[in-house]
Design a protein around this motif. Structure first.
Motif, PDB file in Angstrom:
ATOM      1  N   GLN A  44       0.833  -1.195   0.000  1.00 40.77           N
ATOM      2  CA  GLN A  44       0.000   0.000   0.000  1.00 40.77           C
ATOM      3  C   GLN A  44       0.871   1.250   0.000  1.00 40.77           C
ATOM      4  O   GLN A  44       1.828   1.366   0.756  1.00 40.77           O
ATOM      5  CB  GLN A  44      -0.893   0.003   1.236  1.00 40.77           C
ATOM      6  CG  GLN A  44      -1.872   1.171   1.304  1.00 40.77           C
ATOM      7  CD  GLN A  44      -2.689   1.129   2.592  1.00 40.77           C
ATOM      8  OE1 GLN A  44      -2.174   0.801   3.642  1.00 40.77           O
ATOM      9  NE2 GLN A  44      -3.964   1.453   2.490  1.00 40.77           N
ATOM     10  N   ASN A  48      -0.547   7.672  -0.970  1.00 41.58           N
ATOM     11  CA  ASN A  48      -1.915   7.518  -1.462  1.00 41.58           C
ATOM     12  C   ASN A  48      -2.410   6.135  -1.066  1.00 41.58           C
ATOM     13  O   ASN A  48      -2.260   5.163  -1.810  1.00 41.58           O
ATOM     14  CB  ASN A  48      -1.972   7.692  -2.976  1.00 41.58           C
ATOM     15  CG  ASN A  48      -3.408   7.711  -3.484  1.00 41.58           C
ATOM     16  OD1 ASN A  48      -4.356   7.498  -2.721  1.00 41.58           O
ATOM     17  ND2 ASN A  48      -3.573   7.971  -4.774  1.00 41.58           N
ATOM     18  N   GLU A  50      -5.048   4.661  -1.163  1.00 42.37           N
ATOM     19  CA  GLU A  50      -6.010   4.013  -2.049  1.00 42.37           C
ATOM     20  C   GLU A  50      -5.319   3.239  -3.164  1.00 42.37           C
ATOM     21  O   GLU A  50      -5.971   2.492  -3.905  1.00 42.37           O
ATOM     22  CB  GLU A  50      -6.953   5.058  -2.654  1.00 42.37           C
ATOM     23  CG  GLU A  50      -7.754   5.843  -1.625  1.00 42.37           C
ATOM     24  CD  GLU A  50      -8.647   4.950  -0.781  1.00 42.37           C
ATOM     25  OE1 GLU A  50      -9.195   3.979  -1.352  1.00 42.37           O
ATOM     26  OE2 GLU A  50      -8.792   5.201   0.430  1.00 42.37           O
ATOM     27  N   GLU A  51      -4.025   3.400  -3.297  1.00 42.67           N
ATOM     28  CA  GLU A  51      -3.284   2.747  -4.378  1.00 42.67           C
ATOM     29  C   GLU A  51      -2.171   1.887  -3.807  1.00 42.67           C
ATOM     30  O   GLU A  51      -1.799   1.998  -2.642  1.00 42.67           O
ATOM     31  CB  GLU A  51      -2.692   3.802  -5.334  1.00 42.67           C
ATOM     32  CG  GLU A  51      -3.744   4.624  -6.059  1.00 42.67           C
ATOM     33  CD  GLU A  51      -3.114   5.606  -7.035  1.00 42.67           C
ATOM     34  OE1 GLU A  51      -1.867   5.650  -7.113  1.00 42.67           O
ATOM     35  OE2 GLU A  51      -3.869   6.331  -7.698  1.00 42.67           O
TER      36      GLU A  51
END
Length: 220
Positions: A44, A48, A50-51
């Motif tokens: 992770q 960010n 989320e990415e």
């Protein structure tokens, strides 16, 4: 001969490096830290969440002690270095959790050898086969054995519908004596003994392939 990169699960080992034999801090009882070692894993992103991005783990020559460095592909200018593998990974992950209180402590609960890939059995074996490993006097050599997976009978329950009791008992007795369907054996490829019975099969399963897709030879 090992072909790089080595794919081991989610890890990609690009270099094994060279063993340092004249400085005791470059190994301990459990691990050898070869200079030049380089591995890549997906994790992770710290900038960010989320990415996901690739993280590069490296072992560098730091004089008396090795330097462990971790660099995120999406933020290469902010790498983290430490005197231990756990310290390097913990420092990098904590940068993405600054100011988040309790989450910061949770993000640092990592195992450096695991995240570097050196804790993997196959990588430990390849490293201890590098030149100079026998001179790492504090390191305890590990013996690796083949995984034997014997072929066993797989009993299958037979269910009969709309039959009388006599028929059911007959089918049940036949099932006990007939084992031809219960053996998961490929008779076209299975090795046989002199009496024609299939032998037990054994295979190695370290889960490692080279970049070309061929198996990496791990045992002498």
């Amino acid at each position: 001969e090992v072909i790089f990169p080595i794919l081991a699960g989610k890890m990609r080992i690009e270099k094994l490096g060279e063993i340092v034999t004249d400085r005791p801090e470059y190994h301990n009882q459990n691990y050898i830290w070869p200079v030049g070692y380089r591995a890549v894993r997906t994790h992770q992103s710290v900038i960010n969440p989320e990415e996901r991005t690739e993280f590069i783990s490296e072992i560098l020559d730091g004089g008396e002690k090795p330097i462990f460095r971790v660099t995120a592909a999406d933020n290469p200018e902010h790498s983290a270095s430490a005197s231990s593998a756990t310290g390097a990974w913990g420092a990098l992950l904590s940068k993405g959790k600054e100011g988040k209180g309790k989450d910061k402590k949770k993000s640092n609960a990592v195992s450096g050898p695991e995240y570097f890939g050196i804790a993997r059995a196959v990588i430990r074996k390849l490293i201890q086969e590098l030149p100079g490993a026998e001179k790492c006097h504090n390191y305890q050599m590990i013996e690796f054995e083949e995984k034997v997976q014997p072929i066993t009978k797989n009993p299958r329950k037979k269910q009969k519908l709309n039959h009388d009791t006599t028929s059911d008992d007959k089918d049940s007795n036949e099932g006990e004596n007939d084992t031809s369907d219960d053996m998961d054996v490929d008779m076209d490829n299975a090795e046989t003994s002199k009496d024609g019975k299939p032998l037990k099969q054994s295979k190695l399963n370290f889960g490692v392939t080279s970049a070309s897709g061929s198996r990496v030879s791990l045992l002498n």
